[in-house]
Write an enzyme that holds these catalytic residues in place. Structure first.
Site, PDB file in Angstrom:
ATOM      1  N   HIS A   1       0.827  -1.204   0.000  1.00 37.47           N
ATOM      2  CA  HIS A   1       0.000   0.000   0.000  1.00 37.47           C
ATOM      3  C   HIS A   1       0.860   1.253   0.000  1.00 37.47           C
ATOM      4  O   HIS A   1       0.557   2.240  -0.685  1.00 37.47           O
ATOM      5  CB  HIS A   1      -0.929  -0.036   1.218  1.00 37.47           C
ATOM      6  CG  HIS A   1      -1.730   1.206   1.402  1.00 37.47           C
ATOM      7  ND1 HIS A   1      -1.420   2.146   2.366  1.00 37.47           N
ATOM      8  CD2 HIS A   1      -2.814   1.680   0.749  1.00 37.47           C
ATOM      9  CE1 HIS A   1      -2.292   3.134   2.299  1.00 37.47           C
ATOM     10  NE2 HIS A   1      -3.141   2.885   1.330  1.00 37.47           N
TER      11      HIS A   1
ATOM     12  N   GLU B   1       2.084   1.828  -3.456  1.00 37.50           N
ATOM     13  CA  GLU B   1       1.028   2.402  -4.305  1.00 37.50           C
ATOM     14  C   GLU B   1       0.973   3.919  -4.145  1.00 37.50           C
ATOM     15  O   GLU B   1       0.856   4.666  -5.126  1.00 37.50           O
ATOM     16  CB  GLU B   1      -0.313   1.761  -3.942  1.00 37.50           C
ATOM     17  CG  GLU B   1      -1.521   2.412  -4.585  1.00 37.50           C
ATOM     18  CD  GLU B   1      -2.677   2.586  -3.607  1.00 37.50           C
ATOM     19  OE1 GLU B   1      -3.254   3.695  -3.569  1.00 37.50           O
ATOM     20  OE2 GLU B   1      -2.985   1.612  -2.881  1.00 37.50           O
ATOM     21  N   HIS B   2       1.062   4.388  -2.905  1.00 37.57           N
ATOM     22  CA  HIS B   2       1.060   5.832  -2.660  1.00 37.57           C
ATOM     23  C   HIS B   2       2.260   6.505  -3.308  1.00 37.57           C
ATOM     24  O   HIS B   2       2.143   7.582  -3.905  1.00 37.57           O
ATOM     25  CB  HIS B   2       1.074   6.109  -1.156  1.00 37.57           C
ATOM     26  CG  HIS B   2      -0.278   6.106  -0.514  1.00 37.57           C
ATOM     27  ND1 HIS B   2      -0.810   7.216   0.093  1.00 37.57           N
ATOM     28  CD2 HIS B   2      -1.201   5.127  -0.397  1.00 37.57           C
ATOM     29  CE1 HIS B   2      -2.000   6.915   0.578  1.00 37.57           C
ATOM     30  NE2 HIS B   2      -2.263   5.650   0.301  1.00 37.57           N
TER      31      HIS B   2
ATOM     32  N   GLU C   1       4.577  11.212   2.521  1.00 36.37           N
ATOM     33  CA  GLU C   1       3.538  10.216   2.303  1.00 36.37           C
ATOM     34  C   GLU C   1       3.384   9.293   3.504  1.00 36.37           C
ATOM     35  O   GLU C   1       2.290   8.777   3.756  1.00 36.37           O
ATOM     36  CB  GLU C   1       3.851   9.401   1.046  1.00 36.37           C
ATOM     37  CG  GLU C   1       2.612   8.866   0.345  1.00 36.37           C
ATOM     38  CD  GLU C   1       1.656   9.967  -0.070  1.00 36.37           C
ATOM     39  OE1 GLU C   1       0.446   9.675  -0.168  1.00 36.37           O
ATOM     40  OE2 GLU C   1       2.101  11.111  -0.301  1.00 36.37           O
TER      41      GLU C   1
ATOM     42  N   GLU D   1      -4.286   8.040   7.346  1.00 37.99           N
ATOM     43  CA  GLU D   1      -5.261   7.093   6.796  1.00 37.99           C
ATOM     44  C   GLU D   1      -5.533   5.963   7.790  1.00 37.99           C
ATOM     45  O   GLU D   1      -6.677   5.529   7.966  1.00 37.99           O
ATOM     46  CB  GLU D   1      -4.737   6.538   5.473  1.00 37.99           C
ATOM     47  CG  GLU D   1      -5.715   5.667   4.724  1.00 37.99           C
ATOM     48  CD  GLU D   1      -5.174   5.189   3.391  1.00 37.99           C
ATOM     49  OE1 GLU D   1      -5.898   4.437   2.702  1.00 37.99           O
ATOM     50  OE2 GLU D   1      -4.030   5.555   3.028  1.00 37.99           O
TER      51      GLU D   1
END
Length: 421
Positions: free
Chosen positions: A47, A50-51, A120, A127
C-alpha cells in the site's frame, strides 16, 4: 466487439475489449502483488508503494503526473487489495497513449525521493488513524485477522503504524524488485481502444523488462477465531460473522454468491426482512460473499444497540440454519437475477469492464465468455443452495469480530454450538 488477449515474450499480459459507441477508455496495470505477498515485517508496504507511485518518477514530478492526466480531463488513481495492486486511468480516446505512458512511468520509474517518502508516511498514518476511527471499517479488518490468524491473508492492507513508521527507500525498492516482474503484470483496457495499438505501446513500455523469479505465496488457512473490542463510548455494537467459502477458482463460487444475495444481499433478503423490517433491530445488515485465489469468506455484518445484540445474533443464527432447509425457488431466482443484473450493468462502464478483464486473467489466464458465466449462474439450483448453506455452518469454520459496547454479545463458541444444532 470482442476481447483480445496476448502475452509478450517476457510474460507481460495484455487484454483489451473495445466498446462500441464510447469516446472514453479505461486503462491500467494490475500487478499480482498485494497484502498477502508481504512478509510480516513488510506488512503495509504494498500500500505504501502504491502511494509513492504518484510522488514522482525519473521523468515527472508529482505535480506533473497529476497535470498530465487532468490537463486532458482525465482521472488517475490506484488501489491495493490483498492480492493485487492496480494503477489505472480514465481518459478520452485521443489520450489513451498518454494515459499508458503516465501509468507505465509511475509503475516502472518511481524515484522514491526521501523527502516525499516522509510526507507520504504522514499521509498513510493519517489514513490508518481514520480507519481506526471508523468502526464499521475496522471491524472487517479484525474479522479478517480472526479468520486468518498469523498469516499474510489476515493482516491489514494499511499495515500497523509501527511498521509504516519504519519503511525505508530500500524497503520499497526491494519489494518492487521482488514482486513487480512482467509476468505478474496485466495491462487491461476497455472502451475506445484499439488492441493492436495497445500492444504496440505495451511492447515499447514493458517489452524490455526481464522476467522475475516466482514469489512463493503461503496458502490461506481459514481458522475459527474471535476478536472482541469493548468500547463503551460507541453507540452501537458492530457485529461481523465470517464463514469459510469457496475460492474464485471453485465452481461453487456461483452457488455461494447466489446464497449470499438471498441471505443478505438486498432489501428483500432474509436478514434484512427478519432483522430490520420485522423487528427493527438495526439500520444496516447485510451478507456478502468474497473470494480469493485459494479461499473465500461469506460475511455477515450488522450494527445494533448493546441491549439488542443478543436478539440480533440469535435471529442471524436462526436464519443461517433455516437456509439449509427451506430456501425457495423464488428467492434463488431473485438472487440469480440480481447477480446477472449486477454483472451486466457493470459491463456498461469501461472502468468496471477493464477491472473485470484484469481479474479474470489473473485468476484463469483467460477471459471466459460472458455467456459461460451467465450459464453458471443460471445453473444454480435450490438444492445446491441448501446444500451449500448446510456445509457453510459446519463446526470449526466460523470467525467473529465485535466492536463497541459488546459486553452482552454472545461469544463465538456459543454461536458455533447453535449453528451445529
Amino acid at each position: 466487439m470482442s476481447v483480445q488477449f496476448d502475452t509478450l515474450p517476457n510474460g507481460f499480459r495484455v487484454v483489451t475489449e473495445p466498446m462500441e459507441g464510447l469516446e472514453s477508455a479505461s486503462i491500467g496495470i494490475w500487478v499480482t502483488a498485494g497484502g498477502r505477498h508481504e512478509t510480516e515485517a513488510q506488512n503495509g508496504i504494498a500500500h505504501f508503494l502504491e502511494h509513492m507511485a504518484f510522488k514522482g518518477t525519473t521523468r515527472r514530478s508529482a505535480l506533473e503526473i497529476a497535470e498530465a492526466i487532468e490537463d486532458v480531463g482525465g482521472y488517475i488513481n490506484a488501489y491495493t487489495s490483498r492480492e493485487v495492486t492496480a494503477y489505472y486511468a480514465r481518459v478520452l480516446r485521443a489520450d489513451v497513449a498518454l494515459a499508458l505512458d503516465v501509468i507505465s512511468d509511475i509503475v516502472l520509474n518511481p524515484v522514491f525521493d526521501p523527502a516525499e517518502i516522509e510526507i507520504e508516511r504522514g499521509v498513510i498514518l493519517q489514513e490508518i488513524g481514520q480507519a481506526l476511527d471508523t468502526p464499521d471499517d475496522v471491524v472487517f479488518d479484525w474479522l479478517q485477522e480472526a479468520a486468518f490468524p498469523d498469516q499474510p491473508m489476515g493482516r491489514t492492507i494499511l499495515g500497523p503504524e509501527a511498521r509504516v513508521k519504519g519503511f525505508s527507500r530500500d524497503d520499497l525498492a526491494g519489494f518492487v524488485q521482488s514482486h513487480y516482474g512482467p509476468e505478474r503484470m496485466i495491462l487491461a483496457a476497455a472502451g475506445a481502444v484499439d488492441h493492436d495499438e495497445i500492444m504496440r505501446l505495451a511492447e515499447v513500455a514493458f517489452g524490455g523488462l526481464t522476467r522475475g523469479t516466482d514469489a512463493k505465496v503461503l496458502p490461506a488457512g481459514f481458522a475459527s477465531g474471535e476478536r472482541r473490542e469493548i468500547r463503551n463510548g460507541l453507540e452501537q455494537v458492530h457485529f461481523t460473522l465470517g464463514l469459510e467459502s469457496p475460492s474464485y477458482r471453485d465452481d461453487d463460487i456461483y452457488v455461494a454468491q447466489v446464497y449470499g444475495n438471498a441471505l443478505g444481499g438486498g432489501m428483500s433478503s432474509r436478514l434484512f426482512q427478519e432483522v430490520r423490517e420485522k423487528r427493527g433491530l438495526c439500520y444496516s445488515i447485510f451478507a456478502q460473499t468474497g473470494a480469493y485465489s485459494d479461499t473465500g469468506m461469506t460475511t455477515i455484518y450488522a450494527g445494533t444497540s448493546a441491549e439488542q445484540i443478543g436478539d440480533l445474533a440469535d435471529i442471524t443464527v436462526a436464519e443461517l440454519r433455516r437456509a439449509t432447509e427451506d430456501m425457495s425457488e423464488p428467492e434463488v431466482a431473485r438472487a440469480r437475477v440480481q447477480m446477472k443484473a449486477g454483472l451486466l450493468m457493470g459491463l456498461e462502464s469501461p472502468s468496471s469492464r477493464a477491472e473485470r478483464l484484469a481479474r479474470l486473467v489473473a485468476i484463469w489466464n483467460r477471459v471466459p465468455p460472458l455467456a459461460e458465466t451467465v450459464a453458471k449462474i443460471d445453473a444454480v439450483t435450490v438444492d445446491a443452495v441448501c446444500d451449500f448453506a448446510a456445509n457453510l455452518i459446519m463446526p470449526g469454520k466460523a470467525a467473529m469480530a465485535v466492536y463497541g459496547p459488546a459486553d452482552r454479545a454472545p461469544h463465538l463458541d456459543a454461536i458455533r454450538d447453535r449453528l451445529a444444532g
